[in-house]
Design an enzyme around this catalytic site. Structure first.
Site, PDB file in Angstrom:
ATOM      1  CE  LYS A   1      77.618  83.519 109.416  1.00  0.00           C
ATOM      2  NZ  LYS A   1      76.530  84.287 108.818  1.00  0.00           N
TER       3      LYS A   1
ATOM      4  CD  GLU B   1      76.469  90.274 107.806  1.00  0.00           C
ATOM      5  OE1 GLU B   1      77.628  90.007 108.157  1.00  0.00           O
ATOM      6  OE2 GLU B   1      75.958  89.836 106.754  1.00  0.00           O
TER       7      GLU B   1
ATOM      8  CG  ASP C   1      76.028  87.444 109.993  1.00  0.00           C
ATOM      9  OD1 ASP C   1      74.923  87.914 110.325  1.00  0.00           O
ATOM     10  OD2 ASP C   1      76.205  86.809 108.930  1.00  0.00           O
TER      11      ASP C   1
ATOM     12  CG  ASP D   1      73.023  89.091 104.662  1.00  0.00           C
ATOM     13  OD1 ASP D   1      72.498  89.085 103.545  1.00  0.00           O
ATOM     14  OD2 ASP D   1      73.680  88.116 105.096  1.00  0.00           O
TER      15      ASP D   1
ATOM     16  CB  SER E   1      81.969  84.282 107.159  1.00  0.00           C
ATOM     17  OG  SER E   1      80.923  83.864 107.981  1.00  0.00           O
TER      18      SER E   1
ATOM     19  CE  LYS F   1      79.370  87.034 108.153  1.00  0.00           C
ATOM     20  NZ  LYS F   1      78.616  87.453 106.951  1.00  0.00           N
TER      21      LYS F   1
ATOM     22  N   GLY G   1      78.677  86.358 101.097  1.00  0.00           N
ATOM     23  CA  GLY G   1      78.851  85.065 100.441  1.00  0.00           C
ATOM     24  C   GLY G   1      77.807  84.098 100.936  1.00  0.00           C
TER      25      GLY G   1
ATOM     26  CE  LYS H   1      75.261  86.857 102.263  1.00  0.00           C
ATOM     27  NZ  LYS H   1      74.484  86.222 103.350  1.00  0.00           N
TER      28      LYS H   1
END
Ligand code: NPG
Length: 371
Positions: free
Chosen positions: A165, A215, A190, A240, A137, A163, A292, A264
């Site tokens: 952000k 996400e 995400d 998430d 990420s 991934k 994570g 998670k």
């Protein structure tokens, strides 16, 4: 009869190799609460994934978790006559919510129990993969060029999925640039709940970039609007923050609010509830992957065991210790050149903090015992 003899809480702090920026803030260091729970003379470890300086990701943060663990959850466990991993959740059920604080104790008790039994967490979970493929990420960068460099660096290291952000205003152009550089990589984004239903144009543009998933685009409590958004775009939505339990997962799946779930274990109340989320999703044909929270080696070991379960068919954010820390709390987790990571298979979670590191990184410690 197993009794919890003592619970040691430590607040640990480890600098991050790079600041990690997401839509709701930037972390420059990892701070978390660790619990060492002693049962039958054996220690088990749990790591709390609550936020450090304020509750930005969820409603939990370290200072709140600390007080709850010290004054409420810990004493409840110490007062119980017989404690097994199967009933820790029941002992703590009188407290509403706070799954991150609860997970710390659930995981620690399970770890201790498995160490006594000489059994690894991965075998207890019925998972037989010895290594799991890993993604990474990448936080919000200062510029597109910086983001490109970071993506290249992690691809060179072997990470099998990237991934990115995103946040409003720092999204489509950046993601399109990376997709342009790498037409064939597994790429996802995400948003950490930063967008609103009115941002549909942004999602339509992202929908053209062949992403594995988007996400947590919208507010974590808004399953209904996630379902409406999912009906408008082809890219699967992954949830998430919205999934705090197997019941949340069942509701999200039934509503069509997501087609993928990020598990998670620390967010859903520990390994047992994570198993239930996994099973709920598996029955519905919804793939899951392991998220994570910049965990130290303690949480990372727990995550890796879970990621070895059969319905974890997508690559997770189970990255190497070096991606986060110059020196972890435990021996480091290392990415193999093929982009996989070995799953610990010694008893329990298979690792513990190195005493010297624990000493160096602990900023506060408290031991609670039965009254
Ligand atoms: O590799 O552990 C990791 C970090 C993965 O992006 C990641 N975590 O929203 O999933 C998330 C995000 C996060 C981490 C959010 C820490 C909040 C705190």
């Amino acid at each position: 009869m197993s009794r919890v003899e003592a619970i040691e809480l430590s607040l640990v702090e480890i600098p991050l190799v790079r600041p990690f920026r997401v839509s709701f803030g930037t972390s420059t260091g990892k701070q978390c609460v660790l619990a060492r729970v002693r049962i039958d003379g054996v220690d088990g470890w749990g790591e709390c994934v609550a936020d450090d300086s304020f509750p930005g990701f969820s409603g939990e943060w370290n200072e709140g978790a600390w007080v709850l663990l010290r004054d409420v959850l810990g004493p409840a466990l110490l007062a119980a006559d017989d404690v097994t991993s199967a009933d820790v959740e029941d002992h703590l059920r009188f407290v509403r919510g706070n799954p991150m604080a609860k997970a710390t104790l659930v995981d620690a008790v399970l770890d201790a129990e498995l160490r006594v039994a000489g059994r690894s967490l991965v075998s207890w979970l019925g998972a037989d993969r010895r290594a799991v493929p890993c993604g990474v990420s990448i936080g919000i960068a200062d510029s597109t060029d910086e983001l490109r460099a970071r993506v290249d660096e992690h691809l060179e290291q072997g990470y099998q999925r990237i991934k990115l952000k995103i946040m409003p205003g720092i999204d489509v152009d950046r993601v399109a640039a990376i997709r342009g550089d790498h037409p064939d990589i597994l790429l996802s984004v995400d948003a950490n709940a930063a967008y609103r239903p009115e941002d549909l144009d942004t999602f339509r543009a992202l929908d053209e970039l062949d992403l594995l998933m988007i996400e947590q685009p919208l507010h974590h409590e808004d399953l209904v609007r996630h379902a409406a958004l999912q009906a408008e775009i082809r890219t699967p939505i992954c949830l998430d923050e919205s999934i705090r339990s197997a019941a949340d997962a069942a509701a999200a799946i039934e509503l069509g609010a997501c087609r993928i779930i990020n598990i998670k274990q620390g967010r859903v109340g520990g390994v047992l509830e994570a198993q239930r989320v996994h099973d709920t999703a598996a029955v519905a044909g919804v793939p899951v992957w392991c998220g994570g929270m910049l965990e130290t080696g303690i949480g990372r070991a727990t995550n890796l065991a879970l990621a070895a379960m059969p319905n974890f068919t997508l690559r997770g954010d189970t990255s190497a210790s070096a991606r986060y820390f110059a020196e972890d709390l435990t021996d480091p987790f290392v990415l193999a050149p093929d982009g996989t990571m070995a799953v610990p298979d010694s008893p329990g979670i298979g690792i513990e903090p190195r005493p010297d590191r624990l000493e160096t990184c602990t900023v506060r410690r408290e031991v609670i015992t039965a009254a």
